[in-house]
Design a protein around this motif. Structure first.
Motif, PDB file in Angstrom:
ATOM      1  N   GLU A 683       0.974  -1.147   0.080  1.00  9.98           N
ATOM      2  CA  GLU A 683      -0.094  -0.062   0.199  1.00  9.98           C
ATOM      3  C   GLU A 683       0.724   1.455   0.140  1.00  9.98           C
ATOM      4  O   GLU A 683       0.562   2.285  -0.545  1.00  9.98           O
ATOM      5  CB  GLU A 683      -0.878   0.131   1.338  1.00  9.98           C
ATOM      6  CG  GLU A 683      -1.805  -1.111   1.099  1.00  9.98           C
ATOM      7  CD  GLU A 683      -2.973  -1.084  -0.015  1.00  9.98           C
ATOM      8  OE1 GLU A 683      -3.141  -0.107  -0.557  1.00  9.98           O
ATOM      9  OE2 GLU A 683      -3.554  -1.799  -0.346  1.00  9.98           O
ATOM     10  N   TYR A 731      -5.201  10.609  -1.986  1.00 12.69           N
ATOM     11  CA  TYR A 731      -5.713  10.676  -0.817  1.00 12.69           C
ATOM     12  C   TYR A 731      -6.286   9.169  -0.249  1.00 12.69           C
ATOM     13  O   TYR A 731      -6.198   8.688   0.895  1.00 12.69           O
ATOM     14  CB  TYR A 731      -7.122  11.543  -0.614  1.00 12.69           C
ATOM     15  CG  TYR A 731      -7.408  11.776   0.735  1.00 12.69           C
ATOM     16  CD1 TYR A 731      -6.995  12.242   1.766  1.00 12.69           C
ATOM     17  CD2 TYR A 731      -9.030  11.024   1.013  1.00 12.69           C
ATOM     18  CE1 TYR A 731      -7.554  12.256   2.895  1.00 12.69           C
ATOM     19  CE2 TYR A 731      -9.390  11.056   2.044  1.00 12.69           C
ATOM     20  CZ  TYR A 731      -8.959  11.687   3.341  1.00 12.69           C
ATOM     21  OH  TYR A 731      -9.466  11.768   4.418  1.00 12.69           O
ATOM     22  N   LYS A 732      -6.933   8.359  -1.261  1.00 12.55           N
ATOM     23  CA  LYS A 732      -7.609   7.245  -0.954  1.00 12.55           C
ATOM     24  C   LYS A 732      -6.414   5.980  -0.831  1.00 12.55           C
ATOM     25  O   LYS A 732      -6.257   5.533   0.134  1.00 12.55           O
ATOM     26  CB  LYS A 732      -8.067   6.557  -2.136  1.00 12.55           C
ATOM     27  CG  LYS A 732      -8.762   5.165  -1.981  1.00 12.55           C
ATOM     28  CD  LYS A 732      -9.630   4.620  -3.091  1.00 12.55           C
ATOM     29  CE  LYS A 732     -10.161   3.376  -3.179  1.00 12.55           C
ATOM     30  NZ  LYS A 732      -9.111   2.308  -2.838  1.00 12.55           N
ATOM     31  N   SER A 734      -3.487   6.862   0.882  1.00 12.82           N
ATOM     32  CA  SER A 734      -3.010   7.156   2.000  1.00 12.82           C
ATOM     33  C   SER A 734      -3.850   6.475   3.217  1.00 12.82           C
ATOM     34  O   SER A 734      -3.434   5.810   4.277  1.00 12.82           O
ATOM     35  CB  SER A 734      -2.890   8.545   2.306  1.00 12.82           C
ATOM     36  OG  SER A 734      -2.093   9.043   1.301  1.00 12.82           O
ATOM     37  N   GLU A 735      -5.119   6.373   2.904  1.00 14.03           N
ATOM     38  CA  GLU A 735      -6.081   5.760   3.920  1.00 14.03           C
ATOM     39  C   GLU A 735      -5.782   4.403   3.883  1.00 14.03           C
ATOM     40  O   GLU A 735      -5.833   3.708   4.853  1.00 14.03           O
ATOM     41  CB  GLU A 735      -7.591   6.065   3.386  1.00 14.03           C
ATOM     42  CG  GLU A 735      -7.900   7.361   3.711  1.00 14.03           C
ATOM     43  CD  GLU A 735      -9.509   7.643   3.450  1.00 14.03           C
ATOM     44  OE1 GLU A 735     -10.075   7.094   2.438  1.00 14.03           O
ATOM     45  OE2 GLU A 735     -10.102   8.622   4.129  1.00 14.03           O
ATOM     46  N   ASP A 736      -5.503   3.659   2.711  1.00 11.30           N
ATOM     47  CA  ASP A 736      -5.500   2.554   2.627  1.00 11.30           C
ATOM     48  C   ASP A 736      -3.759   1.934   3.440  1.00 11.30           C
ATOM     49  O   ASP A 736      -3.903   0.729   4.052  1.00 11.30           O
ATOM     50  CB  ASP A 736      -5.193   1.749   1.171  1.00 11.30           C
ATOM     51  CG  ASP A 736      -6.282   1.835   0.457  1.00 11.30           C
ATOM     52  OD1 ASP A 736      -7.336   1.807   0.984  1.00 11.30           O
ATOM     53  OD2 ASP A 736      -6.249   1.502  -0.852  1.00 11.30           O
ATOM     54  N   GLY A 738      -2.994   3.347   5.832  1.00 15.63           N
ATOM     55  CA  GLY A 738      -3.246   3.543   7.479  1.00 15.63           C
ATOM     56  C   GLY A 738      -4.100   2.115   7.974  1.00 15.63           C
ATOM     57  O   GLY A 738      -3.698   1.524   9.059  1.00 15.63           O
ATOM     58  N   ARG A 739      -4.680   1.897   7.078  1.00 14.17           N
ATOM     59  CA  ARG A 739      -5.867   0.487   7.490  1.00 14.17           C
ATOM     60  C   ARG A 739      -4.768  -0.929   7.587  1.00 14.17           C
ATOM     61  O   ARG A 739      -4.844  -1.458   8.470  1.00 14.17           O
ATOM     62  CB  ARG A 739      -6.776   0.352   6.407  1.00 14.17           C
ATOM     63  CG  ARG A 739      -7.968   1.227   6.531  1.00 14.17           C
ATOM     64  CD  ARG A 739      -9.330   0.673   5.813  1.00 14.17           C
ATOM     65  NE  ARG A 739      -8.918   0.986   4.419  1.00 14.17           N
ATOM     66  CZ  ARG A 739      -9.257   2.026   3.687  1.00 14.17           C
ATOM     67  NH1 ARG A 739      -9.693   3.208   4.310  1.00 14.17           N
ATOM     68  NH2 ARG A 739      -8.994   2.158   2.184  1.00 14.17           N
TER      69      ARG A 739
END
Length: 807
Positions: A683, A731-732, A734-736, A738-739
Motif C-alpha cells: 500500500e 488521498y485514498k 494514504s487511507e489504505d 493507514g488501514r
C-alpha cells in the motif's frame, strides 16, 4: 530485550558480531542440550570463567545442582553474591593490589566496584533481585580437601567398599582408578597395568568383594600381607616380592605420617549425593577447590571424586531431564590425548554414559593442545573464545570438525575465531542450527579472582556435624510414641557396677549366652536380657516385603519385674555380630538372681513377643501427589532427590505440552503478521506512485496554462481534471496505508498476548510444582500375625556405653 526468565533455559548472553560491537537477541540455551555435554575453550582474559560461572548460576536458578572442580580457585567467587549491591558488601573481597594499581583507597575502590557491578547487571537486564533469587535457589559451599580453609571433605572415605551392586567390569574399573589414585598420592609409579598398579587394583578388588574397608593405614598393612597368594598365573612372590612391597608400603606410610594428614580424614564424606543435594533435597553448588594442593594430590582428589560420581550415577534411574552438572575448570593434564592418568578413565565413562542418567559434563580449558579431542567428540556443545596462537586455533578446529560430523564450515569458523573479542564466543550446538557468536552476560557473582585462605574461612560456616550425618549414634530404643529414639556413644554408663575384676559367672545348663562386640581391650560387661527376633513387613499395595532382624537389650533387675521390655534398646546389630566368647581381659558385673534361673527366660520370651507385636512398625515417607513411597532403606535425602527428579520430568513434560498447544496458533499469527507487513509495503508503494502521478499531472496543467495562448484551452482543462482525480486517488491510497498499518498492529498485539499467555501458563506450572515439592507424609506398616518369628531370649553381656560397638 526479550524475556529470558524461562523454564528449562539458561540465559548466557546476547547474539553479537565477532567483535562484540553489535548486540542482538538473548542467547537462551536449552538445559537439556547439556545432556550431550559441553566444552569451553579460551585463553586467559577471554571471559571463559565468567561464561562458565554464568552457566552454573543459571543452572542453580533452575534448580539444577552442580559439583564444580576448581584447580585455580576462581569458582569460589560464586559465593560472592550481593543482592543490595552496596559498597560495604564488596569491601571485604576487593583485590587490594588492584586498588593500589588504580591509585584508589580501598573504600573508594569498593564503591567503584559496586557501581560497576550495578551498571553491568542493568545493561544485561539483571538486578539485585535476580541475585537474591540465585542465593535462595541453592546452597553454595567451598570444600578444600586436605585443608581447613574451606569446608573439610573426608577424601579417604572413598576407599571404602562401593555401595550398591557393581558388575565385575565396573568393580574392576573402580579398583583400577583407586589404585592409580593412591599411587599418584604416594608419588609411586602409576603406570596403568604396571606391576604396582596391578597389585593394588587386585588388593582393592579382593578386599571390597570381602566387604573390607581399606583406609590408608589398613592399606599399608595389607600391602605387606595381602589376602591372596597369586596374581594371574604367577605366585605373589614372583610377581611382586615382599621386599618391593615393603618399599611401596613405606611410601604410603610416608603419606600417612606427613604433617597435616589428619585434614584428609575430617569433614563430610566424599558422597556425590550429599554434594548435589542437602538433607531436604534442596540443590547445592559444591565447589571442590584444589588450588592449594600439589599436582600429585590434585590428581588423587580429582580421580577419586570422579570415580565416586560414576558410582553415584550408576545408582540413579534414567531420565531425559538435566538432573545435575559436573563442571571442571582447567581440564588440561587430566584428559590428555596419549597418556592415561587416573582421572581419564572415569571422565571417559561420564562422557559416554552420563547422558542417560541426566548428568551433564562441562569441561573448560585454556590449554587446547593437551586435550583428547577424540574423547571430546561426545561433547555436543562447544563454547569457543579468543585463542592465543594459530596452533591453538588449529587444534580446536580439528576437534570441532570431528564433533560436528561433517556439518561444519571450517573456513568460516576459522575467520570467526580469528576476530573474536573479549567475552565473545563462537557457539556450536549440535541441537541448534549453524554456529553463532554471542557475548556472555554479566555474572551475578562478583568475579574478583582467587580468594585467600582467610577469605575462604570467612565464607565457611563454623564446623559442625556433617549434613545428614549420624555422629555419635550407637543404637536405638523405643520412644514414647511407639517409634524409636537414638542413644549416643559417650553418654554416661548405667549406675556403677560392682568392683572391676569380677570373673565371668558360671551359668546353669539351658541359658544361652551372647556377647555384644566392644571396642578396645578389657571391656567391662553388664548383664542384659537379649531378645532376638525376625520381623517381616508386607504391604502388597506399596510393594513392600522386607524382613528385619531385631536384637533388643534390656537391664535385668532383682525386683518384682526383673525384665521390662518397654525400656529395651534396639541395637543395630545382626545376629552374626554376636560373639559366643568374651573379649580378652574382660571383667563382669555380678549376675542378678533372676538371670541365673533358666525357667525365667521362657516368660521373658513371651513378654518379648507381646512387646514386638505392640511396638514394632515400619515408618515410610510418602508423597501422595506423585503416589511415591520411599523404599525401606531409602533416606529422606535420597527420597526427596528422587521426588525432585520425577517432578522435574513431569514439569518438563507439561511445559512441552503447553508449548505444543500454542505452537500452531503462534505460527498462524506470525504468518498473519508477515502478510500484514507485506500489505503495508504494498500500500505504501501504491500511495507513493499515486502521489507522483498527481504531481506530474498538476505540474503539466499549470505549465500549459502559463505558456498557452488560450487561458482555458480544452487541453488545459483536461489536464486540470486529471490532476484533480489524481489528488483523490492519492488521498485514498494514504487511507489504505493507514488501514494496513492497523492490521499489522492488531496482529502484533495478538502475538504478544499469546506469548504472555504462554509465559503465564508455564509459570503457573512451575509454581504448582514448587508448592508441592516438600509435601511428605509418613505411613506405617505393622507386622501381621505370623510375621513375627521370635528366635529366643538369652543372657547378653553388653560393654559399657563407651565401649559399645554397633553397626
Amino acid at each position: 530485550m526479550k524475556d529470558f526468565e524461562k523454564l528449562g533455559v539458561f540465559y548466557l548472553g546476547r547474539q553479537s558480531d565477532a567483535a562484540g560491537a553489535t548486540l542482538g537477541d538473548p542467547v537462551l540455551y536449552d538445559s537439556r542440550d547439556l545432556l550431550t555435554h559441553a566444552l569451553c575453550v579460551g585463553m586467559t582474559g577471554s571471559g571463559k570463567t565468567g561464561l562458565c560461572v554464568s552457566l552454573i548460576e543459571e543452572a542453580a536458578i533452575d534448580g539444577v545442582p552442580t559439583i564444580a572442580i576448581d584447580p585455580k580457585g576462581d569458582l569460589s567467587n560464586l559465593l560472592l553474591t550481593f543482592p543490595d549491591l552496596a559498597p560495604a558488601d564488596f569491601r571485604p573481597w576487593i583485590d587490594e593490589d588492584e586498588a593500589r594499581r588504580a591509585g584508589l583507597d580501598l573504600d573508594t575502590f569498593a564503591a567503584q566496584q559496586a557501581a560497576a557491578w550495578k551498571k553491568g547487571l542493568a545493561d544485561w537486564g539483571e538486578d539485585g533481585d535476580r541475585i537474591a533469587r540465585l542465593r535462595a535457589a541453592a546452597d553454595f559451599s567451598v570444600y578444600t580437601p586436605g585443608s581447613a580453609a574451606g569446608r573439610p571433605l573426608s577424601i579417604l572415605s572413598s576407599l571404602a567398599p562401593p555401595t550398591g551392586t557393581l558388575d565385575s567390569e565396573a568393580l574392576a574399573d573402580r579398583a583400577s582408578t583407586a589404585a592409580l589414585s593412591v599411587l599418584a598420592l604416594a608419588g609411586a609409579e602409576a603406570e596403568p597395568r604396571g606391576r604396582e598398579h596391578t597389585f593394588l587394583a587386585t588388593l582393592f578388588a579382593e578386599s571390597w568383594k570381602a566387604g573390607v574397608t581399606l583406609d590408608l593405614g589398613a592399606l599399608v598393612g595389607r600391602v605387606q600381607n595381602p589376602p591372596f597368594t597369586r596374581i594371574g598365573v604367577l605366585d605373589l612372590e614372583s610377581f611382586y616380592p615382599a621386599k618391593d612391597r615393603f618399599g611401596l608400603a613405606a611410601k604410603l606410610n610416608a603419606v600417612l605420617a606427613a604433617p597435616g594428614f589428619e585434614q584428609w580424614l575430617e569433614g563430610e564424606p566424599l558422597d556425590p549425593g550429599r554434594l548435589l543435594f542437602d538433607a531436604k533435597g534442596r540443590p547445592r553448588v559444591s565447589i571442590i577447590s584444589i588450588a592449594h594442593l600439589d599436582d600429585d594430590r590434585r590428581m588423587f582428589v580429582v580421580s577419586l571424586l570422579l570415580n565416586e560420581i560414576v558410582g553415584w550415577m550408576r545408582r540413579q534411574s534414567g531420565t531425559s531431564s538435566l538432573r545435575a552438572i559436573v563442571y571442571m575448570d582447567e581440564i588440561a593434564g587430566y584428559f590428555p590425548p596419549v597418556s592415561a592418568p587416573p582421572s581419564k578413565g572415569p571422565l571417559l565413562t561420564l562422557l559416554k554414559q552420563a547422558r542417560a542418567f541426566g548428568l551433564g559434563i562441562v569441561l573448560a580449558t585454556q590449554n587446547t593442545v593437551d586435550l583428547d579431542y577424540k574423547g571430546l567428540g561426545n561433547a555436543g556443545t562447544w563454547f569457543l573464545g579468543r585463542l592465543q596462537t594459530e596452533r591453538d586455533k588449529a587444534r580446536v578446529l580439528d576437534g570441532l570438525e570431528g564433533a560436528a560430523a561433517g556439518a561444519f564450515d571450517r573456513s568460516e569458523a576459522d575467520r570467526t575465531l580469528s576476530s573474536l573479542g573479549k567475552r565473545v564466543f563462537l557457539l556450536h550446538d549440535v541441537h541448534a542450527g549453524a554456529p553463532a557468536t554471542f557475548m556472555s552476560r554479566w555474572a551475578l557473582s562478583y568475579l574478583r579472582g582467587p580468594l585467600s585462605r582467610d577469605q575462604l574461612r570467612a565464607l565457611t560456616p563454623p564446623r559442625g556435624p556433617a549434613p545428614g550425618s549420624d555422629q555419635g549414634q550407637t543404637g536405638v530404643k523405643p520412644g514414647s510414641d511407639g517409634g524409636q529414639t537414638t542413644f549416643a556413644a559417650g553418654s554416661p554408663d548405667r549406675a556403677a557396677s560392682a568392683a572391676a575384676g569380677n570373673a565371668r559367672p558360671v551359668l546353669q545348663p539351658g541359658i544361652a549366652e551372647y556377647f555384644i562386640p566392644a571396642t578396645g581391650a578389657n571391656p567391662h560387661y553388664q548383664p542384659v536380657a537379649l531378645g532376638l527376633a525376625q520381623i517381616t513387613f508386607v504391604d502388597a499395595k506399596l510393594r513392600i516385603n522386607q524382613t528385619r532382624d531385631v536384637i533388643a537389650a534390656v537391664d535385668i533387675a532383682d525386683g518384682a519385674v526383673p525384665v521390662d521390655w518397654t525400656a529395651a534398646e534396639v541395637l543395630q546389630l545382626a545376629a552374626t555380630d554376636l560373639a559366643k566368647a568374651p573379649a580378652d581381659g574382660a571383667v563382669f558385673d555380678p549376675l542378678p538372681t533372676p538371670a541365673a534361673n533358666p525357667r525365667n527366660y521362657a516368660g521373658w520370651q513371651k513378654a518379648f513377643t507381646t512387646w514386638l507385636s505392640n511396638g514394632q512398625r515400619l515408618d515410610l515417607l510418602r508423597h501422595a501427589g506423585l503416589n511415591l513411597t520411599a523404599a525401606p532403606d531409602e533416606s529422606e535425602h535420597d527420597f526427596r532427590v528422587r521426588i525432585a527428579g520425577v517432578q522435574r520430568e513431569k514439569r518438563d513434560a507439561e511445559v512441552d505440552a503447553v508449548r505444543r498447544k500454542f505452537a500452531d496458533e503462534r505460527a498462524r499469527l506470525e504468518a498473519g503478521l508477515q502478510r500484514a507487513r507485506q500489505g503495508v509495503e504494498r500500500e505504501q508503494g501504491q500511495a507513493s506512485q499515486a502521489k507522483l502521478q498527481t504531481a506530474v499531472s498538476f505540474g503539466a496543467t499549470v505549465l500549459g496554462a502559463l505558456l498557452g495562448r488560450k487561458t482555458l484551452s480544452s487541453t488545459n482543462l483536461g489536464r486540470a481534471t486529471t490532476a484533480a482525480r489524481g489528488f483523490g486517488r492519492a488521498y485514498k491510497e494514504s487511507e489504505d496505508v493507514g488501514r494496513a498499518q492497523q492490521t499489522v498492529e492488531a496482529q502484533q498485539k495478538a502475538l504478544d498476548d499469546l506469548d504472555a499467555q504462554l509465559t503465564q501458563e508455564t509459570s503457573a506450572i512451575a509454581l504448582r510444582y514448587d508448592a508441592d515439592a516438600g509435601t511428605l507424609d509418613t505411613i506405617s506398616v505393622t507386622p501381621k500375625r505370623g510375621q513375627i518369628v521370635v528366635q529366643g531370649v538369652a543372657l547378653g553381656w553388653r560393654p559399657g556405653r563407651r565401649e559399645l560397638v554397633v553397626r
